[in-house]
Design a protein around this motif. Structure first.
Motif, PDB file in Angstrom:
ATOM      1  N   ALA A 157       0.779  -1.186  -0.050  1.00  0.00           N
ATOM      2  CA  ALA A 157       0.089  -0.001   0.034  1.00  0.00           C
ATOM      3  C   ALA A 157       0.732   1.271   0.018  1.00  0.00           C
ATOM      4  N   ARG A 158       1.919   1.199   0.781  1.00  0.00           N
ATOM      5  CA  ARG A 158       3.024   2.592   0.866  1.00  0.00           C
ATOM      6  C   ARG A 158       3.395   2.474  -0.446  1.00  0.00           C
ATOM      7  N   ASN A 206       2.618   1.679  -3.596  1.00  0.00           N
ATOM      8  CA  ASN A 206       1.623   1.807  -4.629  1.00  0.00           C
ATOM      9  C   ASN A 206       1.230   3.524  -4.350  1.00  0.00           C
ATOM     10  N   ASP A 207       1.063   3.940  -3.244  1.00  0.00           N
ATOM     11  CA  ASP A 207       0.867   5.558  -2.987  1.00  0.00           C
ATOM     12  C   ASP A 207       1.673   6.402  -3.603  1.00  0.00           C
TER      13      ASP A 207
END
Length: 372
Positions: free
Chosen positions: A169-170, A172-173
């Motif tokens: 998630a980090r 991709n952000d």
């Protein structure tokens, strides 16, 4: 059978703190047994899974073992320094200073606290580290191009599905143009880690996810793992390259296998094969899990090499020993001839020694800039 070398710190702490204490004999013997059990963490890991690299205990147990093992590893040298100081005072005329037991207790308490900080630093989702790299004759279309460098994920009981999801998630952000992974994805068999690595299939970047194997992949059925990673959309550059294009310009991203590969009957790193038929006069970014062959890469005209493997040395001071086994490279950027080598501290690290002090984990965002 208790292995002697890992037991030495435990025995030293027992001899200098536990045994001289005023506690009842049963308490002393119980504590000594616990110290010896903690010192044999890697033996228990092997018994739990058949491999010292993949403890199959619940995550809290793995964390507790690392805390205890780390506390012993830190307490023993602190006590040794105290004893050395006492010995020097003893041989000096008119001295004879003795170490109060309270100081020994304080040394052990300090070691436990340091180990707790070190483990917490090791198991967290890593922060972002930004690095800018100027590459001579980089095409203008790649000026400002971003690569997110992951390395040494070591997905395991210590770094499970939830941790992998948070890292993805980090990552991709950040919206990077390219994501590269320089090996050591896992610690464990495909059967044991299939669910835990599943989040990696959600990694996204404009130019895809490219990777090379690390030495740990060869410990756990390399061929099965390479097929599985490919099924997750991760393209492995095993002595191969790809060509990225922007606005008429090109950038080569190449990768080699790990130095340990021949020991398991697999092809070793072959930079010539990796660069075969690559377009001439195009900057090359090389992915190589271990940094030790950086001089060879520089001699082949590589402009940027990305590596991991060292975990940054894990503990400041210990990193000097780690550097000796990696041609002097352990953490951060190094100029090697006309090439820049960047060695990541790692996104995670081996669960058999999960401590970090002064060598933090990292998600490394590398921004390329043109340089005349």
């Amino acid at each position: 059978m208790i292995r002697l070398i890992p037991s030495l710190p435990a025995l030293y702490v027992a001899a200098r703190v536990v045994w001289p204490s005023p506690w009842p004999l049963a308490v002393k013997l119980g504590l000594i047994v616990l110290l010896l059990v903690a010192s044999q963490y890697h033996l228990w890991s092997r018994l739990s899974s058949g491999s010292v690299f993949a403890p199959e205990f619940p995550r809290p147990v793995v964390i507790l073992f690392n805390l205890a093992f780390g506390a012993l590893a830190l307490a023993a040298p602190i006590l040794l320094v105290l004893d050395a100081a006492a010995l020097i005072c003893w041989v000096l005329p008119g001295s004879g200073w003795a170490i109060p037991m309270a100081w020994r207790y304080a040394a052990v308490l300090a070691a436990v606290m340091l180990a707790a900080v070190a483990v917490s630093q090791a198991v967290r989702v890593p922060p972002l580290k930004d690095v800018t790299v100027a590459i001579p004759n980089l095409p203008l279309g790649f000026d400002g191009y971003t690569l997110l460098h992951l390395s040494d994920l070591h997905i395991s009981r210590l770094f499970p599905t939830e941790w992998a999801q948070a890292v993805v998630a980090r990552a991709n952000d950040l919206g990077s143009d390219l994501i590269v992974v320089t090996g050591d994805f896992i610690d464990g068999s495909l059967a044991a880690r299939r669910a835990a690595v599943e989040p990696l299939g959600a990694l996204t970047a404009r130019d895809g996810i490219w990777a090379v194997p690390g030495n740990h992949e060869y410990f756990f059925d390399y061929d099965a793992w390479m097929r599985h990673l490919a099924g997750l959309g991760i393209r492995v550059l095993a002595n191969a390259h790809t060509v990225l294009r922007r606005d008429g310009g090109a950038l080569v991203v190449a990768g080699v296998t790990d130095r340990s590969a021949p020991a398991t009957g697999h092809p070793g790193p072959d930079l010539a094969a990796a660069l075969a038929d690559a377009p001439a006069d195009v900057p090359v970014v090389l992915l190589d899990h271990q940094p030790a062959n950086a001089a060879r890469a520089a001699a082949h005209g590589v402009k940027l090499q990305l590596s991991g493997h060292t975990h940054g040395g894990m503990i400041r001071g210990l990193d000097r020993l780690v550097a000796r086994g990696n041609a002097g490279f352990v953490s951060g950027a190094y100029r090697v001839g006309g090439m820049l080598l960047y060695v990541s501290n790692g996104t995670a690290l081996w669960p058999g020694f999960a401590l970090r002090l002064g060598r933090p984990s990292e998600l490394t965002r590398i921004t390329l800039r043109t340089s005349s």
